[in-house]
Write an enzyme that holds these catalytic residues in place. Structure first.
Site, short mmCIF file in Angstrom:
data_model
loop_
_atom_site.label_atom_id
_atom_site.label_comp_id
_atom_site.label_asym_id
_atom_site.label_seq_id
_atom_site.Cartn_x
_atom_site.Cartn_y
_atom_site.Cartn_z
N LYS A 214 -1.84 0.06 12.68
CA LYS A 214 -3.28 -0.21 12.73
C LYS A 214 -3.58 -1.22 11.63
O LYS A 214 -3.69 -0.87 10.45
CB LYS A 214 -4.07 1.09 12.49
CG LYS A 214 -5.49 1.13 13.01
CD LYS A 214 -6.46 0.08 12.49
CE LYS A 214 -7.00 0.32 11.11
NZ LYS A 214 -7.87 -0.80 10.65
N GLU B 213 0.40 2.96 -0.93
CA GLU B 213 0.55 1.79 -1.82
C GLU B 213 -0.86 1.28 -2.08
O GLU B 213 -1.50 0.72 -1.19
CB GLU B 213 1.39 0.70 -1.15
CG GLU B 213 2.79 1.15 -0.75
CD GLU B 213 3.70 1.40 -1.95
OE1 GLU B 213 3.39 0.95 -3.06
OE2 GLU B 213 4.72 2.09 -1.75
N CYS C 279 -2.45 -7.12 -4.66
CA CYS C 279 -2.51 -5.90 -5.47
C CYS C 279 -1.88 -6.10 -6.84
O CYS C 279 -2.23 -5.43 -7.79
CB CYS C 279 -1.82 -4.76 -4.73
SG CYS C 279 -0.18 -5.23 -4.17
N GLU D 83 -10.18 -3.50 -10.48
CA GLU D 83 -9.52 -4.55 -9.69
C GLU D 83 -10.62 -5.43 -9.06
O GLU D 83 -11.54 -4.91 -8.43
CB GLU D 83 -8.72 -3.86 -8.59
CG GLU D 83 -8.00 -4.79 -7.66
CD GLU D 83 -7.28 -4.02 -6.55
OE1 GLU D 83 -7.91 -3.13 -5.93
OE2 GLU D 83 -6.11 -4.31 -6.31
#
Ligand code: TAP
Length: 493
Positions: free
Chosen positions: A181, A255, A289, A391
């Site tokens: 997905k 992750e 990331c 972040e």
């Protein structure tokens, strides 16, 4: 019509279920090019029935695929890798059209995807077990590894090819089947990968692709009891939601997000450190990331570092990545990333940071309909500012100075995240001290490429659980089985 438009036309409104491209019942979701606002295509919003069909197909296919000879899986994986290489230019164009990164970068990502297929093709024949000593000579214990079963891969939009590939290739090598997905805004790259699997005549049902939103389609997979493992890459917030909302026991690898520091010591090569900071703060518009979000520089080198960083940042080319394949930055893929970049900029300026590069949209009529922002450097930052704590996932970086290395280490570790950290130093004792004490799953020293395909890659703390890449990445798709056998001795012993 070009090959790229032919592929896009073929995939428009399609899902991949049981080895076939099937038209989604509902395909009214528009995918727009972030560089121009133009329509790339329409994508299916999978219904619960379509999600179930994909999961059932994967379940059915697992019966044979899970027992297939590893060397057969090797052949299929190599074949898909070759097909991807053959069509790499068109696949890269599709990636750039839906995600915005410059074509050269997209092409590099597609070639790395092909490399992942070849890497796991070779690993498939190395799923070795162990023999374990017993307390009697009449017993043998062996430990074998078996494939987990059906995997749901839920992936983000920043690396739409590689992040599908790491899961798909490792799962298939281990003998699992999969339902992918992809992120709602970048579905075509995943569909194209699934289509390459059907072109390689992979047995039906081994690879399925469903599209639609995370909250509906992703969540339906999380709650599906026929799924044995969730392989998720995305934000820590959604990762936690997935962990909490599973309705049956499943394996999970998560992750997740990062907030990655770079420490530049008094003994660093400053030119190398500046080049590294530029690459890892602004590549893919900072939407990675392991992006460098925050930089700590020794006070003796601070002025030199920020002057050079600002100057090099201003020289970067921001452009439509399809027309300018070699541009340094393309369009920003997601509206959320752009908004967070602006929010972090505003917050830091209010709290006393100095803007030394970027800080606004680039000018030029060619860019007016796209989602662009200049690469931005803020200096004199501190940990009161969001940019040093959260972040951003956008083209912005904060810089701060330190006078003692232990304090830089403390600031670098002052975060709930633990994905990647970077160090520039030519002093072996500093390197040992920092690499041993940085609380991160990946530490890159005098370089900024923290991940390679044959070494385990994963975060700790709120950056996730589990590993991708390497042998470890494949073993995440296996269960142990201990087989203890009693023998009757034929020699009277
Ligand atoms: P998310 O918003 O977390 O989305 C990731 C995926 O999860 C998308 O496919 C999303 O679908 C889906 N999703 C959303 N809600 C869901 C739910 N309730 N149940 C199941 N699936 C759901 O992340 P993003 O914005 O795409 O990506 C950026 C984040 O990914 C950043 O935090 C970044 O650090 C992280 N990331 C981590 C890594 C590694 S290796 N640690 C690598 C790349 C990115 P829709 O988008 O279709 O709604």
């Amino acid at each position: 019509m070009s090959t790229t438009s032919n592929i896009l036309k073929k995939l428009d409104g399609m899902l991949i279920i049981n080895g076939k491209l099937v038209a989604a019942e509902r395909s009214d979701e528009k995918i727009k090019n972030p560089a121009t606002g133009e329509l790339v295509g329409m994508v299916g919003v999978s219904t619960a029935k379509e999600v179930d069909a994909a999961v059932n197909a994967a379940r059915g296919a697992f019966l044979k695929w899970g027992k297939s000879l590893p060397k057969n899986r090797t052949r299929y994986l190599h074949r898909i890798g070759e097909l991807i290489e053959e069509d790499s230019e068109s696949l890269a164009e599709i990636l750039t059209m839906e995600q915005g990164k410059p074509l050269k970068e997209a092409h590099g990502e597609i070639l790395k995807l092909a490399e992942t297929f070849h890497f796991y093709a070779e690993e498939a024949v190395r799923i070795n077990g162990e023999t374990i000593p017993n307390d009697s000579l009449h017993f043998d214990s062996i430990v074998i590894r078996e494939p987990i079963g059906v995997v749901a891969a839920i992936t983000p939009w920043n690396y739409p090819a590689e992040l599908v590939g790491w899961k798909l290739c490792a799962a298939l090598a281990a003998g699992c089947t999969i339902v992918v997905k992809p992120a709602e805004i970048t579905p075509f790259t995943a569909l194209a990968i699934g289509w390459k699997c059907t072109q390689a005549a992979l047995p039906p049902g081994v690879v399925n692709v469903v599209t639609g939103s995370g909250s509906e389609v992703g969540q339906a997979l999380v709650e599906n009891k026929l799924i044995d493992k969730i392989a998720f890459t995305g934000s820590s917030e959604v990762g936690l939601r997935i962990q909490k909302s599973a309705t049956s026991i499943k394996k999970m690898s998560l992750e997740l997000g990062g907030n990655c520091p770079l420490i530049v010591t008094a003994n660093a090569n400053i030119d190398d450190a500046v080049k590294g900071a530029i690459r890892r703060s602004f590549r893919n518009c900072g939407q990675i990331c392991i992006a460098i979000n925050r930089i700590y520089v020794d006070h003796t080198k601070y002025n030199e570092f920020i002057t050079k960083l600002a100057s090099l940042t201003k020289s970067l080319v921001v452009a439509n990545g399809l027309n300018n394949p070699e541009a340094d930055l393309g369009a920003i893929a997601s509206e959320d990333s752009l908004n967070k970049t602006k929010k972090h900029l505003e917050d830091a300026l209010i709290k006393g940071a100095r803007l030394v590069a970027g800080g606004s949209r680039p000018v030029g009529t060619e860019l007016q309909n796209g989602r662009y922002f200049l690469p931005t450097v803020l200096v004199d930052c501190n940990h009161e500012m969001d940019i040093m704590k959260e972040e951003t996932f956008g083209p912005i970086v904060g810089v701060s100075k330190f006078s003692e290395l232990s304090k830089a280490l403390k600031m670098a570790n002052d975060t709930p995240y633990g994905l990647a950290a970077y160090v520039f130093s030519k002093n072996i004792d500093e390197i040992k001290y920092l690499s041993s004490n940085l609380d991160y799953g990946n530490v890159a020293v005098n370089n900024v490429d923290a991940g390679i395909i044959n070494a385990p890659y994963g975060g700790r703390k709120q950056s996730g659980i589990g590993y991708e890449h390497g042998r470890e990445g494949m073993l995440e798709y296996t269960n142990f089985k201990h087989i203890r056998t009693k023998f009757t001795s034929l020699d009277g012993g």
